[in-house]
Scaffold this active site. Structure first.
Site, PDB file in Angstrom:
ATOM      1  N   ASP A 172      -5.044  -9.257   3.271  1.00  0.00           N
ATOM      2  CA  ASP A 172      -5.769  -8.046   3.680  1.00  0.00           C
ATOM      3  C   ASP A 172      -6.847  -8.366   4.700  1.00  0.00           C
ATOM      4  O   ASP A 172      -7.170  -7.549   5.554  1.00  0.00           O
ATOM      5  CB  ASP A 172      -6.342  -7.329   2.462  1.00  0.00           C
ATOM      6  CG  ASP A 172      -5.226  -6.571   1.774  1.00  0.00           C
ATOM      7  OD1 ASP A 172      -4.512  -7.181   0.968  1.00  0.00           O
ATOM      8  OD2 ASP A 172      -5.032  -5.390   2.104  1.00  0.00           O
ATOM      9  N   ASN A 210      -6.562 -11.306  -0.577  1.00  0.00           N
ATOM     10  CA  ASN A 210      -5.290 -10.593  -0.772  1.00  0.00           C
ATOM     11  C   ASN A 210      -5.299  -9.988  -2.178  1.00  0.00           C
ATOM     12  O   ASN A 210      -6.252 -10.160  -2.943  1.00  0.00           O
ATOM     13  CB  ASN A 210      -4.110 -11.549  -0.571  1.00  0.00           C
ATOM     14  CG  ASN A 210      -2.782 -10.810  -0.529  1.00  0.00           C
ATOM     15  OD1 ASN A 210      -2.634  -9.812   0.179  1.00  0.00           O
ATOM     16  ND2 ASN A 210      -1.815 -11.257  -1.311  1.00  0.00           N
ATOM     17  N   GLN A 222       2.844  -3.056  -7.382  1.00  0.00           N
ATOM     18  CA  GLN A 222       3.465  -3.068  -6.043  1.00  0.00           C
ATOM     19  C   GLN A 222       4.655  -4.031  -6.005  1.00  0.00           C
ATOM     20  O   GLN A 222       5.571  -3.863  -5.205  1.00  0.00           O
ATOM     21  CB  GLN A 222       2.443  -3.499  -4.978  1.00  0.00           C
ATOM     22  CG  GLN A 222       1.376  -2.475  -4.652  1.00  0.00           C
ATOM     23  CD  GLN A 222       0.132  -2.632  -5.491  1.00  0.00           C
ATOM     24  OE1 GLN A 222       0.180  -3.124  -6.622  1.00  0.00           O
ATOM     25  NE2 GLN A 222      -1.005  -2.213  -4.971  1.00  0.00           N
ATOM     26  N   ARG A 256      -0.017   2.358   2.090  1.00  0.00           N
ATOM     27  CA  ARG A 256      -0.751   1.148   1.711  1.00  0.00           C
ATOM     28  C   ARG A 256      -0.182  -0.074   2.436  1.00  0.00           C
ATOM     29  O   ARG A 256       0.822   0.026   3.130  1.00  0.00           O
ATOM     30  CB  ARG A 256      -0.738   0.954   0.183  1.00  0.00           C
ATOM     31  CG  ARG A 256       0.658   1.144  -0.362  1.00  0.00           C
ATOM     32  CD  ARG A 256       1.170   0.176  -1.345  1.00  0.00           C
ATOM     33  NE  ARG A 256       0.949  -1.202  -1.072  1.00  0.00           N
ATOM     34  CZ  ARG A 256       1.788  -1.979  -0.401  1.00  0.00           C
ATOM     35  NH1 ARG A 256       2.893  -1.500   0.153  1.00  0.00           N
ATOM     36  NH2 ARG A 256       1.536  -3.256  -0.248  1.00  0.00           N
ATOM     37  N   GLY A 257      -0.865  -1.224   2.192  1.00  0.00           N
ATOM     38  CA  GLY A 257      -0.494  -2.442   2.913  1.00  0.00           C
ATOM     39  C   GLY A 257      -1.345  -2.479   4.174  1.00  0.00           C
ATOM     40  O   GLY A 257      -1.395  -1.484   4.921  1.00  0.00           O
ATOM     41  N   ALA A 258      -2.013  -3.611   4.398  1.00  0.00           N
ATOM     42  CA  ALA A 258      -3.034  -3.658   5.455  1.00  0.00           C
ATOM     43  C   ALA A 258      -2.560  -3.109   6.815  1.00  0.00           C
ATOM     44  O   ALA A 258      -3.190  -2.198   7.374  1.00  0.00           O
ATOM     45  CB  ALA A 258      -3.562  -5.088   5.571  1.00  0.00           C
TER      46      ALA A 258
HETATM   47  O1  MRU Z   1      -3.608  -2.419  -2.450  1.00  0.00           O
HETATM   48  P1  MRU Z   1      -2.459  -2.640  -1.508  1.00  0.00           P
HETATM   49  O2  MRU Z   1      -1.143  -2.308  -2.098  1.00  0.00           O
HETATM   50  O3  MRU Z   1      -2.694  -1.982  -0.165  1.00  0.00           O
HETATM   51  O4  MRU Z   1      -2.501  -4.216  -1.266  1.00  0.00           O
HETATM   52  C1  MRU Z   1      -1.635  -4.783  -0.333  1.00  0.00           C
HETATM   53  C2  MRU Z   1      -1.712  -6.263  -0.264  1.00  0.00           C
HETATM   54  O5  MRU Z   1      -2.495  -6.894  -0.935  1.00  0.00           O
HETATM   55  C3  MRU Z   1      -0.817  -6.925   0.749  1.00  0.00           C
HETATM   56  O6  MRU Z   1      -0.525  -8.229   0.354  1.00  0.00           O
HETATM   57  C4  MRU Z   1      -1.535  -6.992   2.101  1.00  0.00           C
HETATM   58  O7  MRU Z   1      -2.044  -5.740   2.465  1.00  0.00           O
HETATM   59  C5  MRU Z   1      -0.662  -7.511   3.175  1.00  0.00           C
HETATM   60  S1  MRU Z   1       0.572  -6.357   3.665  1.00  0.00           S
HETATM   61  C6  MRU Z   1       1.413  -7.062   4.949  1.00  0.00           C
END
Ligand code: MRU
Length: 359
Positions: A237, A247, A196, A46-48
């Site tokens: 995101d 986000n 998270q 996970r994480g963009a």
């Molecule tokens: O649902 P997730 O855990 O993938 O969400 C992640 C986020 O919202 C982060 O803030 C975003 O992806 C930026 S990661 C550098």
């Protein structure tokens, strides 16, 4: 650095299961692009930016483990892979950015030997990974100037090592500032419903020797009132051309509270998170996830399944609430236009469309 993702020379993807952290550090290994898409959907990866990197390797893996001599079948299979990955999560721009780059390499080399195409795809996936690590470094340096010698930062969700190919975006700024000798304390929002913040951000802040406290999301406003927060820094995101930011859900609430208490609200993200094809954040598709994530904790039911539930994974922070956006290029202030970056990150699909429009 935490080992979160590796593509091996046996064409397997090894990834840290982020749903189990911090109590278990378990790695999964797969040769299947469908498993990789499922791992993204389930938030094991996970994480963009990390989603984009994993998807790029999943494309290579899907191509490598498909046996055919027939070019038409090879092509059909390639687009089946990219479509499967495209449908894994809808919001993070980096997923589509990475897949579009893989498609571009494929389409530009379509006449070459299959082995050569596979090799070029692997090189592209490696480049996406390496570039992301480099972007994180530069975001860290650009953003660290925003923090004073002694700073208390509030962050939400996880925009760190676990979410990117490098040191992270929001957390990358914190690590860089600390390395520069600044004294940084972090409040990590737990980030309901999937935690998270209390699981992942806490884990990696601890690994990196940063002082922090976990707080519940609803404590943030009061901490701002008590004047203990110097700034908020979050990741993103997807960012629209006008600087609207999508986000993790809860970011809007933090931004409203920060504006009320006159605290800077910073967003840190690479150019690959900016969607130049859309004018405002209203056009961004916000993922709605399973009600089970709210009605259950660790699989245990905590409320009745009969009750209605809303579970959007993200929310929209309008640009007027964003004090600055830190990219690998610079700190951008309103009005946001990201001049100069646009050429580099405009999507392949969009470029194709405008070329055919001008024909
Ligand atoms: O649902 P997730 O855990 O993938 O969400 C992640 C986020 O919202 C982060 O803030 C975003 O992806 C930026 S990661 C550098």
């Amino acid at each position: 650095m935490i080992d979160k993702l590796e593509y091996t020379n046996k064409h397997e993807l090894i990834y840290l299961d982020q749903t189990l952290l911090p109590l278990k550090q378990k790695y999964h290994k797969t040769k299947s692009y469908k498993d990789a898409a499922e791992a993204i959907r389930k938030l094991q990866i996970r994480g963009a930016p990390l989603i984009g990197i994993a998807a790029a390797y999943a494309v290579v893996m899907g191509v490598h483990h498909y046996d055919t001599d027939n070019r038409k079948n090879f092509e059909i299979h390639f687009y089946k892979i990219t479509e499967t990955l495209r449908n894994s999560r809808p919001t993070a721009k980096n997923l589509f950015y990475a897949l579009d780059r893989m498609i571009k390499v494929f389409e530009e080399n379509i006449k070459k030997d299959f082995i050569e195409i596979e090799d070029l795809l692997l090189r592209e996936a490696d480049a996406i990974y390496d570039e992301d690590a480099e972007m994180c470094k530069r975001i860290g340096v650009n953003g660290a100037v925003l923090l004073g010698e002694k700073s208390t930062v509030l962050t939400h969700c996880n925009a760190g090592e676990l979410a990117t190919g490098g040191i992270g975006t929001a957390l990358g700024i914190i690590y860089t500032a600390q390395k520069q000798g600044k004294d940084i304390f972090v409040y990590a929002d737990e980030t309901r419903p999937l935690l998270q913040g209390s699981r992942l951000t806490a884990f990696e802040l601890n690994e990196n020797g940063i002082d922090f406290d976990i707080i519940t999301d609803s404590m943030a406003a009061n901490l701002m009132k008590e004047q203990v927060i110097d700034c908020v820094i979050v990741g993103a995101d997807r960012i629209a051309s006008n600087g609207d930011v999508v986000n993790k859900v809860g970011s809007y609430s933090l931004a409203v509270n920060a504006a009320y208490h006159k605290i800077p609200f910073y967003v840190a993200a690479p150019g690959s998170t900016i969607d130049f094809d859309i004018l405002t954040g209203e056009e961004i598709n916000i993922e709605e996830r399973s009600p089970d994530e709210i009605t259950r904790v660790n699989g245990e039911k905590i409320t009745s399944d009969k009750y209605g539930v809303m579970n959007p994974a993200f929310d929209l922070v309008p640009n007027e609430l964003v004090t600055a956006i830190v990219t690998e290029y610079k700190v951008h202030y309103p009005p946001y236009n990201f001049g100069g970056i646009k050429q580099m990150f405009q999507s392949y699909v969009q470029v194709q469309r405008s070329e055919s429009e001008t024909e």
